[in-house]
Design a protein around this motif. Structure first.
Motif, PDB file in Angstrom:
ATOM      1  N   ILE A  34       1.041  12.017   8.803  1.00 29.03           N
ATOM      2  CA  ILE A  34      -0.290  11.586   9.226  1.00 29.03           C
ATOM      3  C   ILE A  34      -1.225  11.466   8.022  1.00 29.03           C
ATOM      4  O   ILE A  34      -1.950  10.474   7.880  1.00 29.03           O
ATOM      5  CB  ILE A  34      -0.868  12.547  10.293  1.00 29.03           C
ATOM      6  N   SER A  35      -1.198  12.446   7.142  1.00 25.40           N
ATOM      7  CA  SER A  35      -2.074  12.419   5.965  1.00 25.40           C
ATOM      8  C   SER A  35      -1.740  11.247   5.039  1.00 25.40           C
ATOM      9  O   SER A  35      -2.637  10.579   4.520  1.00 25.40           O
ATOM     10  CB  SER A  35      -1.968  13.733   5.188  1.00 25.40           C
ATOM     11  N   ALA A  36      -0.453  10.998   4.822  1.00 19.91           N
ATOM     12  CA  ALA A  36      -0.048   9.882   3.955  1.00 19.91           C
ATOM     13  C   ALA A  36      -0.439   8.554   4.589  1.00 19.91           C
ATOM     14  O   ALA A  36      -0.886   7.636   3.886  1.00 19.91           O
ATOM     15  CB  ALA A  36       1.453   9.941   3.692  1.00 19.91           C
ATOM     16  N   TYR A  37      -0.286   8.445   5.906  1.00 19.13           N
ATOM     17  CA  TYR A  37      -0.717   7.223   6.600  1.00 19.13           C
ATOM     18  C   TYR A  37      -2.222   7.017   6.413  1.00 19.13           C
ATOM     19  O   TYR A  37      -2.680   5.922   6.074  1.00 19.13           O
ATOM     20  CB  TYR A  37      -0.362   7.292   8.092  1.00 19.13           C
ATOM     21  N   LYS A  38      -3.010   8.070   6.615  1.00 20.71           N
ATOM     22  CA  LYS A  38      -4.465   7.955   6.472  1.00 20.71           C
ATOM     23  C   LYS A  38      -4.860   7.602   5.040  1.00 20.71           C
ATOM     24  O   LYS A  38      -5.827   6.858   4.818  1.00 20.71           O
ATOM     25  CB  LYS A  38      -5.153   9.247   6.928  1.00 20.71           C
ATOM     26  N   ASP A  39      -4.115   8.119   4.073  1.00 23.98           N
ATOM     27  CA  ASP A  39      -4.368   7.775   2.674  1.00 23.98           C
ATOM     28  C   ASP A  39      -4.111   6.285   2.440  1.00 23.98           C
ATOM     29  O   ASP A  39      -4.914   5.603   1.804  1.00 23.98           O
ATOM     30  CB  ASP A  39      -3.483   8.641   1.769  1.00 23.98           C
ATOM     31  N   ALA A  40      -3.012   5.772   2.977  1.00 26.87           N
ATOM     32  CA  ALA A  40      -2.704   4.340   2.848  1.00 26.87           C
ATOM     33  C   ALA A  40      -3.757   3.501   3.576  1.00 26.87           C
ATOM     34  O   ALA A  40      -4.180   2.453   3.067  1.00 26.87           O
ATOM     35  CB  ALA A  40      -1.311   4.045   3.389  1.00 26.87           C
ATOM     36  N   LEU A  41      -4.179   3.949   4.741  1.00 25.39           N
ATOM     37  CA  LEU A  41      -5.216   3.236   5.499  1.00 25.39           C
ATOM     38  C   LEU A  41      -6.512   3.162   4.689  1.00 25.39           C
ATOM     39  O   LEU A  41      -7.170   2.110   4.650  1.00 25.39           O
ATOM     40  CB  LEU A  41      -5.460   3.926   6.848  1.00 25.39           C
ATOM     41  N   GLN A  42      -6.877   4.251   4.031  1.00 26.90           N
ATOM     42  CA  GLN A  42      -8.090   4.251   3.212  1.00 26.90           C
ATOM     43  C   GLN A  42      -7.963   3.264   2.061  1.00 26.90           C
ATOM     44  O   GLN A  42      -8.904   2.545   1.738  1.00 26.90           O
ATOM     45  CB  GLN A  42      -8.378   5.655   2.680  1.00 26.90           C
ATOM     46  N   ARG A  43      -6.785   3.185   1.466  1.00 26.29           N
ATOM     47  CA  ARG A  43      -6.554   2.209   0.391  1.00 26.29           C
ATOM     48  C   ARG A  43      -6.719   0.783   0.924  1.00 26.29           C
ATOM     49  O   ARG A  43      -7.279  -0.079   0.256  1.00 26.29           O
ATOM     50  CB  ARG A  43      -5.180   2.400  -0.229  1.00 26.29           C
ATOM     51  N   TYR A  44      -6.208   0.548   2.141  1.00 24.32           N
ATOM     52  CA  TYR A  44      -6.354  -0.774   2.767  1.00 24.32           C
ATOM     53  C   TYR A  44      -7.830  -1.101   2.975  1.00 24.32           C
ATOM     54  O   TYR A  44      -8.292  -2.191   2.644  1.00 24.32           O
ATOM     55  CB  TYR A  44      -5.603  -0.799   4.104  1.00 24.32           C
TER      56      TYR A  44
ATOM     57  N   LEU B   9       0.841  -1.192   0.000  1.00 21.01           N
ATOM     58  CA  LEU B   9       0.000   0.000   0.000  1.00 21.01           C
ATOM     59  C   LEU B   9       0.874   1.238   0.000  1.00 21.01           C
ATOM     60  O   LEU B   9       1.955   1.244   0.602  1.00 21.01           O
ATOM     61  CB  LEU B   9      -0.864   0.049   1.270  1.00 21.01           C
ATOM     62  N   THR B  10       0.394   2.278  -0.644  1.00 13.39           N
ATOM     63  CA  THR B  10       1.080   3.567  -0.550  1.00 13.39           C
ATOM     64  C   THR B  10       0.088   4.619  -0.120  1.00 13.39           C
ATOM     65  O   THR B  10      -1.122   4.485  -0.305  1.00 13.39           O
ATOM     66  CB  THR B  10       1.702   3.981  -1.899  1.00 13.39           C
ATOM     67  N   GLY B  11       0.625   5.661   0.469  1.00 15.47           N
ATOM     68  CA  GLY B  11      -0.153   6.834   0.819  1.00 15.47           C
ATOM     69  C   GLY B  11       0.649   8.044   0.416  1.00 15.47           C
ATOM     70  O   GLY B  11       1.882   8.020   0.436  1.00 15.47           O
ATOM     71  N   GLU B  12      -0.039   9.103   0.062  1.00 16.23           N
ATOM     72  CA  GLU B  12       0.681  10.308  -0.327  1.00 16.23           C
ATOM     73  C   GLU B  12       0.048  11.530   0.310  1.00 16.23           C
ATOM     74  O   GLU B  12      -1.121  11.527   0.686  1.00 16.23           O
ATOM     75  CB  GLU B  12       0.739  10.451  -1.837  1.00 16.23           C
ATOM     76  N   ALA B  13       0.871  12.566   0.434  1.00 13.58           N
ATOM     77  CA  ALA B  13       0.410  13.821   1.025  1.00 13.58           C
ATOM     78  C   ALA B  13       1.320  14.947   0.565  1.00 13.58           C
ATOM     79  O   ALA B  13       2.476  14.732   0.211  1.00 13.58           O
ATOM     80  CB  ALA B  13       0.423  13.730   2.553  1.00 13.58           C
TER      81      ALA B  13
END
Length: 100
Positions: free
Chosen positions: A86-96, A7-11
């Protein structure tokens, strides 16, 4: 062989942040097992110490433990990219969550 997910997250970071100047966007990457346990993580932070620090925050946690993770980031990280982490983590969490 483990059955894991990538998973990736970006911000966005501030315009004067080195991450923005070099990469344009801050990225976090996670390898998680099917239950959400974080196996490994990495980021495109510009300093090796920062990458290690971020990796340590996520080590041994479950990607679904949003409150625990965000509280730890806020408590331990005092950097210009804290909000982006925090934003990138939340983005990755949403993808999960979208995979489940």
């Amino acid at each position: 062989m483990k059955n894991t997910l990538y998973l990736t997250g970006e911000a966005r970071t501030s315009s004067d942040n080195a991450i923005t100047k070099i990469y344009g966007v801050f990225y976090l990457a996670f390898e998680v097992d099917e239950d959400g346990e974080i196996i490994d993580s990495d980021s495109n932070a510009t300093l090796e110490l920062t990458r290690k620090f971020i990796k340590d925050i996520f080590a041994g946690k479950n990607i679904k433990d949003q409150e625990i993770i965000t509280d730890e980031i806020q408590r331990r990280c005092n950097a210009s990219s804290t909000k982006a982490i925090i934003s990138a983590y939340k983005d990755a969490l949403q993808r999960y969550k979208n995979l489940k």
